[in-house]
Design a protein around this motif. Sequence first.
Motif, PDB file in Angstrom:
ATOM      1  N   ARG A   7       0.988  -1.389   0.219  1.00  0.00           N
ATOM      2  CA  ARG A   7      -0.242  -0.180  -0.330  1.00  0.00           C
ATOM      3  C   ARG A   7       0.902   1.696   0.120  1.00  0.00           C
ATOM      4  N   ALA A   8       0.649   1.847  -0.349  1.00  0.00           N
ATOM      5  CA  ALA A   8       1.069   3.533  -0.911  1.00  0.00           C
ATOM      6  C   ALA A   8       0.421   4.348  -1.230  1.00  0.00           C
ATOM      7  N   ALA A   9       0.172   5.961  -0.335  1.00  0.00           N
ATOM      8  CA  ALA A   9      -0.359   7.267  -0.647  1.00  0.00           C
ATOM      9  C   ALA A   9      -0.704   7.742   0.337  1.00  0.00           C
ATOM     10  N   GLY A  10       0.120   8.908   0.028  1.00  0.00           N
ATOM     11  CA  GLY A  10      -0.014  10.508   0.618  1.00  0.00           C
ATOM     12  C   GLY A  10       1.635  10.326   1.024  1.00  0.00           C
ATOM     13  N   ASN A  11       1.287   9.297   2.858  1.00  0.00           N
ATOM     14  CA  ASN A  11       2.762   9.986   3.682  1.00  0.00           C
ATOM     15  C   ASN A  11       2.853   8.058   4.433  1.00  0.00           C
ATOM     16  N   GLU A  12       1.950   7.621   3.720  1.00  0.00           N
ATOM     17  CA  GLU A  12       2.892   6.416   3.964  1.00  0.00           C
ATOM     18  C   GLU A  12       2.711   5.624   3.320  1.00  0.00           C
ATOM     19  N   ALA A  13       3.494   4.444   2.851  1.00  0.00           N
ATOM     20  CA  ALA A  13       3.673   2.965   2.446  1.00  0.00           C
ATOM     21  C   ALA A  13       4.437   2.134   3.358  1.00  0.00           C
ATOM     22  N   VAL A  14       3.806   0.870   2.958  1.00  0.00           N
ATOM     23  CA  VAL A  14       3.691  -0.146   3.612  1.00  0.00           C
ATOM     24  C   VAL A  14       4.287  -1.848   2.606  1.00  0.00           C
ATOM     25  N   LEU A  15       5.453  -2.117   3.033  1.00  0.00           N
ATOM     26  CA  LEU A  15       6.117  -3.069   1.971  1.00  0.00           C
ATOM     27  C   LEU A  15       6.118  -4.439   2.992  1.00  0.00           C
ATOM     28  N   THR A  16       6.198  -5.114   2.163  1.00  0.00           N
ATOM     29  CA  THR A  16       6.908  -6.737   2.731  1.00  0.00           C
ATOM     30  C   THR A  16       7.546  -7.361   1.793  1.00  0.00           C
ATOM     31  N   PHE A  17       8.732  -8.335   2.803  1.00  0.00           N
ATOM     32  CA  PHE A  17       9.204  -9.245   1.733  1.00  0.00           C
ATOM     33  C   PHE A  17       8.877 -10.384   2.175  1.00  0.00           C
ATOM     34  N   ASP A  18       8.887 -11.422   1.888  1.00  0.00           N
ATOM     35  CA  ASP A  18       8.542 -13.063   2.193  1.00  0.00           C
ATOM     36  C   ASP A  18       9.989 -13.600   2.238  1.00  0.00           C
TER      37      ASP A  18
END
Length: 262
Positions: free
Chosen positions: A90-101
């Motif tokens: 997810r990425a929007a405005g002032n926040e990003a969420v990243l994942t790594f398996d």
Amino acid sequence: MSNEEITLTAGDAEVTVSPGNGGRVAGLRVGGLELLRQGQKFGCFPMVPWCGRIRDGRFRDGAAVHQMPLNSPPHAIHGTTRNGPWRTARAAGNEAVLTFDLGDPWPYPGRVTQIAELAEDSLTLTMSVETYGSSFPAQIGWHPWFNRNLGGEDVRLDFTAAWQEERGEDHLPTGRRIEPRPGPWDDCFGMPGGVDVTLTWPGQLELKVTSREEWAVVYDEQEAAVCVEPQTGPPNGLNTAPRLVTPLEPLEASTTWTWRRL
């Protein structure tokens, strides 16, 4: 979502996140000043599922001994995620969420989630490690390369540590705790009340690195940059101070950088 670069903005602050390059924060600009050293290896990268060096690249989990690639011979350094691509959840405005398996060469299946949240005067990075199966030891940390100079005087570092991990000739803690010594450093410090380090570029900017964790490696032996690395345990900690990720209890940590113009 793709792993293209993400730009976050808040006030006069702008952050660039590079999912495709190890999930790192590639840039942090405040009022046009770039605070992080630029380049493929720099910015601020996550150190996971371990921080710093593992002695000879080997760690024990119960009766099993696991061998990691010796990417800093004779040791393994800084985890397995800083060179691989992360996924943007997810990425929007002032926040990003990243994942790594997590997977080969790491012997346990699991997932790392990293959240970057930008405010007008701060950046908060939060990371968690979850297991898909058996429990395993892990560490979480961040390795920012702050520019030593922003066009004025060199940065000044200020912190109070309860102890310094004595460093052996192999660059790993010996297990002895000593009185903190003056720099230059490539050393791990203990801060039981939480990491709290102030970087001051005189006449320009003050930035505080804080975390509830009690370990920080300070590295200022490079001419171009200084590093203040909050982490959940000391170097070689998978062997000396393991934190267990279990199906019921992920490992979580966060760090906040707060700044003000001078």
